[in-house]
Write a protein that holds these residues in place. Sequence first.
Motif, PDB file in Angstrom:
ATOM      1  N   SER A  35     -10.140   0.649  14.548  1.00 18.51           N
ATOM      2  CA  SER A  35      -9.120   0.708  15.600  1.00 18.51           C
ATOM      3  C   SER A  35      -7.926   1.554  15.195  1.00 18.51           C
ATOM      4  N   GLY A  36      -7.883   1.970  13.927  1.00 18.82           N
ATOM      5  CA  GLY A  36      -6.769   2.790  13.448  1.00 18.82           C
ATOM      6  C   GLY A  36      -5.571   1.993  12.993  1.00 18.82           C
ATOM      7  N   SER A  37      -5.727   0.677  12.795  1.00 20.29           N
ATOM      8  CA  SER A  37      -4.586  -0.165  12.431  1.00 20.29           C
ATOM      9  C   SER A  37      -4.615  -0.630  10.979  1.00 20.29           C
ATOM     10  N   ALA A  38      -5.536  -0.089  10.159  1.00 20.55           N
ATOM     11  CA  ALA A  38      -5.625  -0.525   8.765  1.00 20.55           C
ATOM     12  C   ALA A  38      -5.685   0.665   7.819  1.00 20.55           C
ATOM     13  N   VAL A  39      -5.146   0.456   6.620  1.00 15.87           N
ATOM     14  CA  VAL A  39      -5.138   1.442   5.544  1.00 15.87           C
ATOM     15  C   VAL A  39      -5.962   0.890   4.389  1.00 15.87           C
ATOM     16  N   VAL A  40      -6.795   1.747   3.794  1.00 17.08           N
ATOM     17  CA  VAL A  40      -7.560   1.331   2.626  1.00 17.08           C
ATOM     18  C   VAL A  40      -7.023   2.054   1.392  1.00 17.08           C
ATOM     19  N   ASP A  41      -6.776   1.299   0.354  1.00 18.80           N
ATOM     20  CA  ASP A  41      -6.196   1.801  -0.894  1.00 18.80           C
ATOM     21  C   ASP A  41      -7.290   2.435  -1.739  1.00 18.80           C
ATOM     22  N   LEU A  42      -7.178   3.755  -1.944  1.00 22.93           N
ATOM     23  CA  LEU A  42      -8.135   4.504  -2.763  1.00 22.93           C
ATOM     24  C   LEU A  42      -7.435   5.129  -3.962  1.00 22.93           C
ATOM     25  N   SER A  43      -6.385   4.461  -4.430  1.00 23.96           N
ATOM     26  CA  SER A  43      -5.562   5.043  -5.490  1.00 23.96           C
ATOM     27  C   SER A  43      -6.256   5.075  -6.844  1.00 23.96           C
ATOM     28  N   HIS A  44      -7.464   4.501  -6.937  1.00 21.58           N
ATOM     29  CA  HIS A  44      -8.240   4.599  -8.170  1.00 21.58           C
ATOM     30  C   HIS A  44      -8.995   5.919  -8.262  1.00 21.58           C
ATOM     31  N   ARG A  45      -9.029   6.681  -7.188  1.00 19.13           N
ATOM     32  CA  ARG A  45      -9.739   7.956  -7.174  1.00 19.13           C
ATOM     33  C   ARG A  45      -8.891   9.077  -7.762  1.00 19.13           C
ATOM     34  N   GLY A  46      -9.538  10.205  -8.044  1.00 18.88           N
ATOM     35  CA  GLY A  46      -8.870  11.308  -8.728  1.00 18.88           C
ATOM     36  C   GLY A  46      -8.403  12.405  -7.792  1.00 18.88           C
ATOM     37  N   VAL A  47      -7.383  13.142  -8.241  1.00 25.14           N
ATOM     38  CA  VAL A  47      -6.841  14.281  -7.503  1.00 25.14           C
ATOM     39  C   VAL A  47      -6.660  15.441  -8.491  1.00 25.14           C
ATOM     40  N   VAL A  48      -7.257  16.582  -8.170  1.00 25.36           N
ATOM     41  CA  VAL A  48      -7.173  17.781  -9.010  1.00 25.36           C
ATOM     42  C   VAL A  48      -6.527  18.890  -8.194  1.00 25.36           C
ATOM     43  N   THR A  49      -5.628  19.648  -8.815  1.00 26.39           N
ATOM     44  CA  THR A  49      -4.983  20.767  -8.134  1.00 26.39           C
ATOM     45  C   THR A  49      -5.404  22.085  -8.776  1.00 26.39           C
ATOM     46  N   VAL A  50      -5.535  23.110  -7.921  1.00 25.69           N
ATOM     47  CA  VAL A  50      -5.802  24.464  -8.385  1.00 25.69           C
ATOM     48  C   VAL A  50      -4.774  25.378  -7.729  1.00 25.69           C
ATOM     49  N   SER A 131      -3.884  13.073 -10.878  1.00 20.55           N
ATOM     50  CA  SER A 131      -4.226  11.686 -10.526  1.00 20.55           C
ATOM     51  C   SER A 131      -3.140  10.690 -10.894  1.00 20.55           C
ATOM     52  N   ASP A 132      -2.395  10.952 -11.970  1.00 21.86           N
ATOM     53  CA  ASP A 132      -1.343  10.021 -12.388  1.00 21.86           C
ATOM     54  C   ASP A 132      -0.120  10.076 -11.482  1.00 21.86           C
ATOM     55  N   ALA A 133       0.019  11.156 -10.716  1.00 28.19           N
ATOM     56  CA  ALA A 133       1.198  11.319  -9.867  1.00 28.19           C
ATOM     57  C   ALA A 133       0.905  11.149  -8.390  1.00 28.19           C
ATOM     58  N   VAL A 134      -0.353  11.319  -7.990  1.00 27.41           N
ATOM     59  CA  VAL A 134      -0.721  11.340  -6.571  1.00 27.41           C
ATOM     60  C   VAL A 134      -1.837  10.337  -6.315  1.00 27.41           C
ATOM     61  N   ALA A 135      -1.695   9.553  -5.253  1.00 27.15           N
ATOM     62  CA  ALA A 135      -2.682   8.543  -4.872  1.00 27.15           C
ATOM     63  C   ALA A 135      -3.304   8.892  -3.525  1.00 27.15           C
ATOM     64  N   THR A 136      -4.525   8.440  -3.331  1.00 25.65           N
ATOM     65  CA  THR A 136      -5.257   8.671  -2.085  1.00 25.65           C
ATOM     66  C   THR A 136      -5.345   7.384  -1.277  1.00 25.65           C
ATOM     67  N   PHE A 137      -5.138   7.504   0.042  1.00 23.54           N
ATOM     68  CA  PHE A 137      -5.296   6.366   0.956  1.00 23.54           C
ATOM     69  C   PHE A 137      -6.168   6.814   2.128  1.00 23.54           C
ATOM     70  N   GLY A 138      -7.006   5.910   2.605  1.00 23.41           N
ATOM     71  CA  GLY A 138      -7.900   6.222   3.705  1.00 23.41           C
ATOM     72  C   GLY A 138      -7.526   5.486   4.979  1.00 23.41           C
ATOM     73  N   ALA A 196       2.602  10.356  -2.968  1.00 27.86           N
ATOM     74  CA  ALA A 196       3.146  10.292  -4.320  1.00 27.86           C
ATOM     75  C   ALA A 196       3.158   8.825  -4.770  1.00 27.86           C
ATOM     76  N   ARG A 197       2.693   8.573  -5.986  1.00 31.41           N
ATOM     77  CA  ARG A 197       2.595   7.186  -6.451  1.00 31.41           C
ATOM     78  C   ARG A 197       3.958   6.483  -6.441  1.00 31.41           C
ATOM     79  N   GLU A 198       5.013   7.218  -6.612  1.00 31.53           N
ATOM     80  CA  GLU A 198       6.341   6.600  -6.618  1.00 31.53           C
ATOM     81  C   GLU A 198       6.733   6.070  -5.243  1.00 31.53           C
ATOM     82  N   ARG A 199       6.016   6.508  -4.195  1.00 42.70           N
ATOM     83  CA  ARG A 199       6.316   6.039  -2.842  1.00 42.70           C
ATOM     84  C   ARG A 199       5.377   4.920  -2.375  1.00 42.70           C
ATOM     85  N   MET A 200       4.471   4.504  -3.220  1.00 39.90           N
ATOM     86  CA  MET A 200       3.557   3.431  -2.837  1.00 39.90           C
ATOM     87  C   MET A 200       4.274   2.125  -2.505  1.00 39.90           C
ATOM     88  N   PRO A 201       5.360   1.745  -3.203  1.00 38.80           N
ATOM     89  CA  PRO A 201       6.080   0.524  -2.793  1.00 38.80           C
ATOM     90  C   PRO A 201       6.609   0.579  -1.371  1.00 38.80           C
TER      91      PRO A 201
END
Length: 375
Positions: A35-50, A131-138, A196-201
């Motif tokens: 329904s678009g009313s829930a967020v799933v925490d995927l902050s255990h996943r990785g993020v790579v930048t190029v 990955s240590d600075a950026v988190a993923t949410f679905g 940004a992980r610092e904004r997760m709170p």
Amino acid sequence: MRSPLLGLPASVESIGLGVAASYGNPFTEQRDLLSGSAVVDLSHRGVVTVTGPDRLSWLDSLLSQDLRSLKPGDSTEALLLDPQGHIEHAMRIMDDGVTTWLLVDEDRSVSLVKWLDRMRFMKQVEVADASDAVATFGCFDSGSAFSALGAVALSPQGAALVWADPWNHVSAGGWQYADAAEHPAGEWNYREVLVARERMPELVLSMKGAETAPAGLIALDALRIAAWRPRIVTEGDATALPHETDWLRSAVHLNKGCYRGQETVAKVHNLGHPPRRLVFLTLDGSDAVLPEAGTPVFFGETEVGRITSSGRHFEEGAVALAIIKRSVAPDAELVVNVDAVEIAAAQIVIVPTDAGRVANVPRMPRLGKVTRPIA
């Protein structure tokens, strides 16, 4: 690292991942996600930048997808194959005009960065593990969850970093083996947002209100299974070919230039058949138990494959994805055994037994990419 979202009421931690497996009721969480009313925490996943001016042409030369034409805000996915065409990494990809962002599963960022660093040579590119600075949410599009994530999303170039899953259509240059009249991914409007992980709170505080709810990994995985959507950490193994899971649909461009493993991809698709195939299973009599990943699948007394993912869907009941031998008949009566309980597994064909060998077969026109900006 342990997610602050585990402090929300009724959270049940997924062992070893540091994020929630559920928040008490996976069926409700599935409905909330859709329904678009829930967020799933995927902050255990990785993020790579190029970064660097050569980033897109360089990645294009290594990966299975056409990336030279990737524009800021576009979303796609690509595979890194070994020289024999087996899948080594799967990446969800977007670009913001300065940086290409590669979203990867679980702890795969370290090995991917190490491999990419070795392949830079004289190219003007820099690879980093963010990955240590950026988190993923679905979440799913068009709802309060999408808006809540947009309020805290990482926006280094002024636009929120939102990856739109291309699984809901056949990407340009891709090919679908599944012959279902209506693919179950047709309404799969799934998104991943970088924060940004610092904004997760801040996100935790916003989710304590009534509009946006948390959802766990169990709920998202059940929806993914019902959409026939493969993941490398579940459907992948040391010998996995993209053809076996219908991943040519969204992660492989069959008409682009050379890349690692391309020869095998072309040979299997045009001249041969993948040795195994992905099937969707509905499990009868598994109310009390679910087969774990790796559970053997039998036809009579013969082992013909293995379960890769399983879950309980709020509408379809107990379901699973499995990789089985190509030669198994589509109407074969399959079973799995869990704790001495024999479970009937009715198969719905995803990759058909005659997948491949398409040289000189007329190609049906396919729709191109569709992207939506975050609201």
